[in-house]
Design an enzyme around this catalytic site. Structure first.
Site, PDB file in Angstrom:
ATOM      1  N   GLU A   1      -4.877   2.470  -4.064  1.00 24.63           N
ATOM      2  CA  GLU A   1      -3.417   2.564  -3.957  1.00 24.63           C
ATOM      3  C   GLU A   1      -2.794   1.266  -3.467  1.00 24.63           C
ATOM      4  O   GLU A   1      -1.623   1.241  -3.077  1.00 24.63           O
ATOM      5  CB  GLU A   1      -3.029   3.714  -3.021  1.00 24.63           C
ATOM      6  CG  GLU A   1      -3.407   3.527  -1.576  1.00 24.63           C
ATOM      7  CD  GLU A   1      -4.807   4.041  -1.248  1.00 24.63           C
ATOM      8  OE1 GLU A   1      -5.034   4.399  -0.082  1.00 24.63           O
ATOM      9  OE2 GLU A   1      -5.657   4.097  -2.156  1.00 24.63           O
TER      10      GLU A   1
ATOM     11  N   ASP B   1      -1.973   9.865  -9.794  1.00 27.73           N
ATOM     12  CA  ASP B   1      -1.905   8.813 -10.816  1.00 27.73           C
ATOM     13  C   ASP B   1      -0.454   8.538 -11.199  1.00 27.73           C
ATOM     14  O   ASP B   1      -0.065   7.391 -11.468  1.00 27.73           O
ATOM     15  CB  ASP B   1      -2.696   9.232 -12.056  1.00 27.73           C
ATOM     16  CG  ASP B   1      -4.192   9.271 -11.802  1.00 27.73           C
ATOM     17  OD1 ASP B   1      -4.634   8.741 -10.768  1.00 27.73           O
ATOM     18  OD2 ASP B   1      -4.918   9.836 -12.646  1.00 27.73           O
TER      19      ASP B   1
ATOM     20  N   ASN C   1      -2.629  12.948  -2.613  1.00 33.98           N
ATOM     21  CA  ASN C   1      -3.626  13.342  -3.613  1.00 33.98           C
ATOM     22  C   ASN C   1      -4.205  14.716  -3.297  1.00 33.98           C
ATOM     23  O   ASN C   1      -4.361  15.564  -4.175  1.00 33.98           O
ATOM     24  CB  ASN C   1      -4.759  12.309  -3.656  1.00 33.98           C
ATOM     25  CG  ASN C   1      -4.703  11.452  -4.900  1.00 33.98           C
ATOM     26  OD1 ASN C   1      -3.910  11.703  -5.803  1.00 33.98           O
ATOM     27  ND2 ASN C   1      -5.535  10.444  -4.960  1.00 33.98           N
TER      28      ASN C   1
ATOM     29  N   ASP D   1       0.851  -1.185   0.000  1.00 30.85           N
ATOM     30  CA  ASP D   1       0.000   0.000   0.000  1.00 30.85           C
ATOM     31  C   ASP D   1       0.893   1.244   0.000  1.00 30.85           C
ATOM     32  O   ASP D   1       1.879   1.313   0.752  1.00 30.85           O
ATOM     33  CB  ASP D   1      -0.895  -0.011   1.253  1.00 30.85           C
ATOM     34  CG  ASP D   1      -1.934   1.097   1.229  1.00 30.85           C
ATOM     35  OD1 ASP D   1      -3.055   0.825   0.776  1.00 30.85           O
ATOM     36  OD2 ASP D   1      -1.612   2.210   1.663  1.00 30.85           O
TER      37      ASP D   1
END
Length: 346
Positions: free
Chosen positions: A259, A233, A224, A216
């Site tokens: 993620e 991204d 983000n 992760d």
């Protein structure tokens, strides 16, 4: 004509609304996101609209995680299944046409040989020149007809063979698309589940080791929020690329969701699985992320990983749960580390 123009205008207007909505909610700009917003604003998939509206009302982020989740739940399976079904039907139709052409050619060939046999039996005496000429003309005509039929069949068979190859390639492309995550290019959750089940069958029947890594990206939501979904991204693609660069034989690297990444390691024991996860983590630490639009240095990306190995009596679900528990332990103890199932088994 008026209806067709009106339809085009409506579709253009809807496309403009989709683009505006994506910009307003900072949605990622890859094709899958456009499809999700289009389905929502057109009302084509009510269940998708309900869930997306819930996210919007709650003030949630409509990033890659939300987009991919909606797509996989409401569009992915049906979309690719329909494409595969259409292509398969086309192949079957082409094969049926090909079979019909061959049968027609066989019938024509039988008629030709029948005519030749009849002419041979009815051949005139060599002294009867008028009848001999007529006999030869009939033979030549039958032969020309047969040659023309064979030439036509050859062209038809070539066209059909080419069409079948194209359709087969399209079907293979659809199959790959159905198992691939659009953002990272890795295998997707569906492919992960299918592959893990296959590996379980081998591990159970042959006693071959099997290890699973779930990784992760640390603090991804914060990243983000601070830098935008496009940069988020970029992070996911960087992690995917690094994992692929360090891929060992037979490893299957997948985007597990959002993620999270899952790595299936057939014929690999727990210790070797940890070494692999650590190699990926260390490789990421050596890379600094740079925002493409501004060349701003954003620091280094870290991941936390949980590693679990197959044991007798396991199911795919129980193995995933142990790897996930190990991942949670890695996060609770500071992140940017790899933890194995040994740390959570009491």
């Amino acid at each position: 004509m008026t209806n067709a123009i009106a339809k085009n205008v409506d579709e253009d207007d809807l496309a403009d609304r989709v683009i505006a909505a994506m910009r307003m909610h900072s949605s990622p700009s890859y094709p899958r996101a456009f499809e999700v917003w289009y389905a929502h604003l057109s009302g084509a998939v009510p269940a998708l609209s309900t869930e997306l509206q819930h996210v919007l009302v709650g003030g949630g982020s409509v990033g890659a995680t939300v987009i991919d989740g909606l797509y996989n739940r409401y569009m992915g399976s049906e979309h690719f299944a329909q494409k595969a079904s259409r292509t398969s039907s086309q192949i079957l139709d082409e094969i049926a046409t090909l079979t019909h052409q061959i049968n027609e050619a066989l019938d024509a060939s039988e008629r030709y040989h029948g005519e030749i046999s009849a002419l041979s039996e009815q051949g005139p005496a060599s002294a009867d020149r008028p009848m001999l000429r007529k006999w030869v003309e009939t033979l030549v005509l039958a032969t020309r007809t047969e040659v023309a039929s064979k030439t036509k069949l050859e062209l038809q068979l070539r066209d059909s063979a080419r069409e079948i190859r194209n359709l087969r390639d399209a079907l293979e492309t659809t199959r790959i698309e159905a198992q691939t995550d659009a953002l990272t290019g890795l295998a997707n959750r569906r492919h992960f589940e299918e592959t893990l089940q296959q590996c379980f069958e081998v591990a159970t029947s042959d006693g071959i080791p099997l290890t699973l890594v779930i990784a992760d990206v640390d603090y991804f939501k914060r990243f983000n929020d601070d830098h935008g979904h496009a940069t988020g991204d970029q992070v996911l693609r960087l992690v995917a690329h690094t994992m692929t660069e360090h891929m060992v034989d037979r490893a299957v690297i997948t985007r597990f969701g959002g993620e999270e990444f899952a790595i299936i390691l057939p014929d690999t024991n727990l210790n070797d699985g940890k070494l692999y996860a650590e190699a990926v983590r260390q490789a990421l630490l050596k890379r600094e992320l740079i925002k493409r639009s501004t060349n701003e240095k954003l620091g280094r990306i870290t991941i936390s990983s949980g590693v679990a190995a197959y044991k007798l009596g396991d199911t795919p679900t129980s193995l995933i749960e142990r790897a996930d528990q190990a991942l949670l332990a890695a996060k609770r103890t500071g992140r940017n580390r790899t933890v194995t199932q040994d740390a959570i088994i009491r």
